[in-house]
Design an enzyme around this catalytic site. Sequence first.
Site, mmCIF file in Angstrom:
data_model
loop_
_atom_site.group_PDB
_atom_site.id
_atom_site.type_symbol
_atom_site.label_atom_id
_atom_site.label_comp_id
_atom_site.label_asym_id
_atom_site.label_seq_id
_atom_site.Cartn_x
_atom_site.Cartn_y
_atom_site.Cartn_z
ATOM 1 N NE ARG A 144 25.663 -9.262 15.203
ATOM 2 C CZ ARG A 144 26.643 -9.972 15.783
ATOM 3 N NH1 ARG A 144 27.612 -10.501 15.054
ATOM 4 N NH2 ARG A 144 26.650 -10.161 17.080
ATOM 5 N NE ARG A 182 31.525 -10.531 27.846
ATOM 6 C CZ ARG A 182 31.580 -11.292 26.756
ATOM 7 N NH1 ARG A 182 32.440 -12.293 26.703
ATOM 8 N NH2 ARG A 182 30.807 -11.064 25.739
ATOM 9 C CB THR A 215 25.053 -18.176 16.556
ATOM 10 O OG1 THR A 215 24.351 -17.017 16.965
ATOM 11 C CG2 THR A 215 26.327 -18.287 17.368
ATOM 12 C CE LYS A 257 22.209 -10.781 19.926
ATOM 13 N NZ LYS A 257 23.518 -10.146 20.286
#
Length: 479
Positions: A34, A75, A282, A221
């Site tokens: 990945r 963010r 994860t 995702k």
Amino acid sequence: MKKRRTKIVATLGPASSSPESIEQLLLAGLDVARLNFSHGTADEHRQRVRMLREISARLGSHIAIMGDLQGPKIRIARFRDVQVILHRGQAFTLSNTHPANDGDEHIVGIDYPSLVRDCHPGDELLLDDGRVVLEVESVEEHAVHTRVIVGGPLSNNKGINRRGGGISAPSLTDKDRDDIRLAAELEVDYVAVSFPRYGRDIEQARRLVREAGSPAWIIAKIERAEAVADDAALDALIQASDGVMVARGDLGVEVGDARLVGIQKRIIQHARHQNKLVITATQMMESMIASPLPTRAEVSDVANAVLDYTDAVMLSGETASGKYPVEAVAAMARIAQGAEQEPMTTQSHHRVGLSFSRCDETIALASMYAANHFQGVKAIVSLTETGNTPLIMSRIRSGIPIFCFTPHPTTQRRAAMFRGVYSIPFDPTLYEPAAVSTEAIARLKASGVVQRGDWVILTKGDSYHSTGGTNTLKILTVD
Ligand code: G6P
């Protein structure tokens, strides 16, 4: 022990970018590399891909590469002193107009105007994957004023989620568009799309990937609360993609850790029922960033995903920046293989009682039923263009290996993600039609997988190079 069926995705980063470490990762069991486009420069990714292709060619392994787009992760900006400490009960402001490098313990910038629109008093904002929690008290035109509920250190560029989801960032940013072009240039096999909400987000990504000239398969995702709010929303995302990733970092923050495990199981089951791939990702081996051995809980986490019949388990920080990248892949491989010894991983009730809609799907599923029930079958051979036929086969639990026979390197690599599927280069057009099946079995025998007297199941169509054309199931003996 039988060959491992569950595939391993490992993220490449500073801890895993030398030729030696890439070779070791491959030998330890990496199936899919990945590239995380949230980190690193285009040249760093180019170099990693060059090494991966060289080393995998030398080792004769068909590994896939997945480019993972950053997406619209929301963010905070940066602090004057890199980090501040927030205390429970204090006031803290997120501001669209505050200078980006000048945050302090009272206020920090955000580069995301619509956060102000999406927030309401009483909402909980989770920063840094939920390590810091803020409650919204009031919202102005350019600022969200909050009270700290869970305090702690907060540093530059940490992510913001809202509990319950509902922050409406568009799914592909300008950076993602650039990275799609990079992914096409690097000839990656999969492109993973971050934070999609609707099927149309995936369709847009697919269009851009095709426009850039790439045949890569698209992975959605699943990381927004809206994506798992009900089965219809989840199924629409699965339907639009070629596979999904249970992206537990952001998803866990939005839905809460207590709901996450059940939701993971639901996503895996729904993906398989729709003939799609699924990756579980994860923090699977998080402690191995700093320690050479996984915790009991991590072993259990990986084994449970394997028992749920995920196609692949994924490593992020463990291999990208951890101290023990090779050990993490090796531990995952060992745990997956161990869990696969459990009889429940080879017995299937997949779609029993449901009807099928396509001829190739019917042949693929019927082959697996035959392979699982007819004693003496040692392998399944699927002649394929795109990998679609072995993909459908591998949705069913089985202990029998499925071999993807294809002349196309793209398909050979792509199949590295499918559970229980292994590629063998094979071009049926090189043989007389009547000789193709025997040549295929001879090829399998030459690779040491089967021997005289074994049964093999083989599928193909009436003509070559026609995707979707599979209409034949043969049961053959090896001689
Ligand atoms: C090969 C075979 C064909 C078959 C096709 C299926 O080309 O020679 O007979 O129809 O694979 O490909 P698919 O992409 O549908 O798995």
